[in-house]
Scaffold this active site. Sequence first.
Site, short mmCIF file in Angstrom:
data_model
loop_
_atom_site.label_atom_id
_atom_site.label_comp_id
_atom_site.label_asym_id
_atom_site.label_seq_id
_atom_site.Cartn_x
_atom_site.Cartn_y
_atom_site.Cartn_z
N CYS A 61 26.80 8.10 -33.91
CA CYS A 61 26.89 7.02 -32.93
C CYS A 61 27.53 7.55 -31.64
O CYS A 61 28.51 8.27 -31.67
CB CYS A 61 27.69 5.82 -33.42
SG CYS A 61 27.01 5.07 -34.89
N ARG B 96 23.73 11.91 -30.55
CA ARG B 96 24.69 11.57 -31.62
C ARG B 96 24.12 10.56 -32.61
O ARG B 96 24.68 10.37 -33.70
CB ARG B 96 25.96 10.98 -31.00
CG ARG B 96 26.69 11.93 -30.10
CD ARG B 96 27.95 11.28 -29.57
NE ARG B 96 28.93 11.14 -30.62
CZ ARG B 96 29.91 12.02 -30.86
NH1 ARG B 96 30.01 13.09 -30.11
NH2 ARG B 96 30.76 11.82 -31.83
N TRP C 108 23.63 5.61 -35.28
CA TRP C 108 23.14 6.28 -36.49
C TRP C 108 23.54 5.33 -37.62
O TRP C 108 24.72 5.16 -37.91
CB TRP C 108 23.80 7.64 -36.66
CG TRP C 108 23.21 8.42 -37.80
CD1 TRP C 108 22.10 9.22 -37.76
CD2 TRP C 108 23.71 8.50 -39.14
NE1 TRP C 108 21.88 9.77 -38.99
CE2 TRP C 108 22.83 9.35 -39.86
CE3 TRP C 108 24.78 7.93 -39.81
CZ2 TRP C 108 23.02 9.65 -41.21
CZ3 TRP C 108 24.97 8.22 -41.15
CH2 TRP C 108 24.09 9.07 -41.84
N ASN D 192 31.89 3.08 -33.93
CA ASN D 192 31.42 4.29 -34.60
C ASN D 192 32.31 4.49 -35.82
O ASN D 192 33.52 4.34 -35.72
CB ASN D 192 31.56 5.49 -33.65
CG ASN D 192 31.23 6.80 -34.33
OD1 ASN D 192 30.47 6.85 -35.29
ND2 ASN D 192 31.82 7.89 -33.84
N GLY D 193 31.71 4.79 -36.98
CA GLY D 193 32.51 5.03 -38.18
C GLY D 193 32.17 4.03 -39.26
O GLY D 193 31.12 3.38 -39.21
N GLU E 104 20.26 30.05 -43.11
CA GLU E 104 20.22 29.35 -41.82
C GLU E 104 18.77 29.16 -41.36
O GLU E 104 18.41 28.10 -40.85
CB GLU E 104 21.05 30.13 -40.79
CG GLU E 104 20.93 29.66 -39.35
CD GLU E 104 21.41 28.23 -39.10
OE1 GLU E 104 21.92 27.59 -40.02
OE2 GLU E 104 21.24 27.76 -37.96
N LYS F 297 17.11 25.50 -40.64
CA LYS F 297 16.46 25.14 -39.37
C LYS F 297 15.09 24.53 -39.63
O LYS F 297 14.70 23.56 -39.02
CB LYS F 297 16.30 26.36 -38.45
CG LYS F 297 17.55 26.88 -37.81
CD LYS F 297 18.04 26.08 -36.61
CE LYS F 297 19.07 25.06 -36.95
NZ LYS F 297 20.38 25.40 -37.33
N GLU G 77 15.32 20.94 -41.28
CA GLU G 77 15.74 19.84 -40.41
C GLU G 77 14.76 19.59 -39.27
O GLU G 77 14.64 18.46 -38.80
CB GLU G 77 17.17 20.00 -39.90
CG GLU G 77 17.43 21.13 -38.95
CD GLU G 77 18.90 21.14 -38.46
OE1 GLU G 77 19.37 22.21 -38.11
OE2 GLU G 77 19.55 20.07 -38.41
N HIS H 81 15.71 37.16 -60.53
CA HIS H 81 16.42 36.32 -61.50
C HIS H 81 15.87 34.89 -61.49
O HIS H 81 16.53 33.98 -61.98
CB HIS H 81 17.92 36.32 -61.20
CG HIS H 81 18.50 37.70 -61.26
ND1 HIS H 81 18.78 38.33 -62.45
CD2 HIS H 81 18.78 38.59 -60.28
CE1 HIS H 81 19.24 39.54 -62.20
NE2 HIS H 81 19.25 39.73 -60.89
N LYS I 143 23.86 14.46 -34.42
CA LYS I 143 24.48 15.73 -34.05
C LYS I 143 25.84 15.90 -34.69
O LYS I 143 26.18 16.97 -35.17
CB LYS I 143 24.60 15.79 -32.53
CG LYS I 143 25.22 17.07 -32.00
CD LYS I 143 24.31 18.24 -32.24
CE LYS I 143 24.88 19.54 -31.73
NZ LYS I 143 24.13 20.68 -32.30
#
Length: 619
Positions: A2, A30, A78, A105-106, A488, A492, A495, A511, A614
Site C-alpha cells: 500500500c 507498492r 495491496w 497500510n498494514g 535468483e 525473476k 515473478e 540426486h 514492492k
Amino acid sequence: MCGIVGYVGRVEDDGALDVVMEGLARLEYRGYDSAGVALVTGDHTSTRKKSGKLANLRAELEADPLPPSTTGIGHTRWATHGGPTDENAHPHRGGADGKLALIHNGIIENFHSLKGSLLNRGTVFTSETDTEVVAHLLAAAYEQHGELTDAMRAVVADLEGAFTLLAIHADQPGVVVGARRNSPLVVGLGDGANYLGSDVAAFIGHTRQALELDQDQIVTITADSVTVTGFDGSPAEGRAFEVTWDAAAAEKGGYTTFMEKEIHDQPHAVADTLLGRTDADGRLTLDEMDITEQQLQQIDRIIVVACGTAAYAGLVAKYAIERWTRIPVEVALAHEFRYCDPIVDDRTLVVSISQSGETMDTLMAVKHARLLGALTISVCNTHGSTIPRESDAVLYTHAGPEIAVASTKAFLAQITACYVLGLYLAQLRGGSFADDAQAVMKQLGEVPDKIETLLGRMDRVKEIAGFMADTRSVLFLGRHVGYPVAMEGALKLKELAYIHAEGFAAGELKHGPIALIEPGQPVFVIVPSPSSEHGLHGKVVSNIQEIRARGARTIVIAEEGDEAVEPFADEVIRVPVTAPLLAPLLTVVPLQVFALWLSTAKGLDVDQPRNLAKSVTVE
Ligand code: M6R
C-alpha cells in the site's frame, strides 16, 4: 505494501488533488489492486476510489471531477482484508456525516472484536476491510474529543497489529493526521506545504527535505507546521534528513519500463555503493558503523536475515564472508528465523538485508535478534526506513530508488555492500585475508565497467527470450556462488513471466532434479570461472553434458575465453572475466534481462507483476 500520501498546502494553493495523484503515481509500485483519494471540500470530505490500477482512478476523476482543495490523502492498495473492489478501496469514511476519511497500510489484528462491538452499536459497514473499522472508531472518537490528533491518539490505543493511518476531517480543514506502528511513514517538509508518504518518492517532486518518525508516533501536519507526539501524548521530534536523489531518478529515463532502466542503472549502483569506503591509505573504513571495532573483533558467528532476492544476496555473501573472515555465516529467511528458536548471543552479528528497509518479516527478525542480545547491522537502500533505525549500525547501498517490483540493481548493490562488510571484518580481525582486502576492493572497482560491457551484449538474450514466450518451465543450475544466482534467475522468471522456474545447485542434479529433464527442456547453466578452485568448472561442464545427453536445451553463461563449454551449449552468453567470488555481479545480469524480455514477449506488466507489491509490510 500500500502506498500512502498526505498533503496540506496554504489557502491560495488548492491543488491538493494533483499533488496527491502525483505521489500515488510514484508509489503505485507498492500496491496496485485499487486506488483512491479524499479531499476536504467545504463542510465535508469528497472521495473517489476505483479498483484496478491508478489509471482507472484517473478516468473516474475525469468523468466525475473533484473540487479544488488544500488538503488531501491518497492510497494505492495491496489487498489484505477484502478483495480488490471499489467498495474495499481506500479511503474509508467513518460516521454518518461524511466528514472523516481514512487511509491505512498494514493489518489491524484485532479488527474482528472491534467490528463486533461496532456492529452491536448498529454501525453499518460498506466494505469488508479492517480499515473501515478504524474509520468508524475515529469518527466516534472525534465526536468525543472534537480534535483529530486527540481522536487518533485515543483510537490507536485500542489497535493491535501493524499500521500507518492518515486521516482528514472536514471540521479541521488544513490538517492531516498520521499515526504509525511498525509500518512506514515519512514526512516531507515543504515551503508553505507539508507532505506525508509511505516513502520519500511520494513527495520527491516537491521537496528533498524529510523527517524520519519513530514507532508509535502521531504526526499532525498543516501547511506551515509539523507536530510529532508519541502515542502517549509525549512531545517528540522526528529526525531530519535530506533525500540524496531527485525526481528524475524515480522516472523511466527513456526506457520502456522501470525494470529495464534499473538493469541499466546497475553499473552506477555498484560503483556508488563502493564510494567512500576506503581512506587515504586504501584501508577500508565504514563510517556509518556505530558498533565498536572491539565488539566486531569478538563476534564468532554471523546470521544473515532477509527475504526473496535479498536472501539470495545473503547467500552470495556467505561464500565471500566465510572465505575472507573464517567466521561461520548462516543465512536465514527472516520469516523462519524468529520461529526456529535461534541460537544467538552478544557474539553473534545479525546482518539484515533489505532494499526497502520496511519488510515486516525482516524487521521482526532484527527486533528478535536484538532482544536476544545480538549485534545488528542493516544493509539497506532506503534512508528514513524502519529497519536501519531498529539496528545497531547501517551500511547503506546507494542504488537509488528501485521502483520495479522485481529487484535488480538493489540485488547487485546488496551483494557489493556485503563484500565490503566481509572485507572490513577481515581487515579488522587481521586474518590471513586481511592483506588481500585492498586487492579485492580494486577488483570490485573494475566491476561497474564490466557490467556496462555485458549490458552492451544482451541482444541475443532478448532474442532468446522472444523465442521462448510459450515456454512452460525453465531450470537454472549453478554451483558455489552460482547457486544463489540460479535461484535468483528462477525467482525473476516466476515473478515476471508466471512460469514454473527452479534454481538448483548443479551438484544436486543427480540426486533428483535430473528426472525433470526431457527433450527441449530449457536449462540455464551458470558456469564457474575456469580459475575457480576445487575443479568446480570441470564438474559443471560435466553437468551440462549430462543434461544435454537427455535432451535439454542448454543456455550457458560462461566467462570470456572459456572454450570448454562450447561443444555442449546450445547458446553461450559470455560474461567478462572477474574474480570467481565476485562473479554473481555479472552472471545474474543475463538472467534479469531474460526475465524482462520473456515477460514482455508474453505481454505482461513487467513493473507491476500480478499479486505482488514492492515492499511487503505485513507478515
Ligand atoms: O525490500 P526487501 O529487500 O526487504 O524485499 C525483499 C523481497 O520481498 C524482495 O527482494 C522480493 O523478493 C523481490 N520482489 C524479488 O524481485
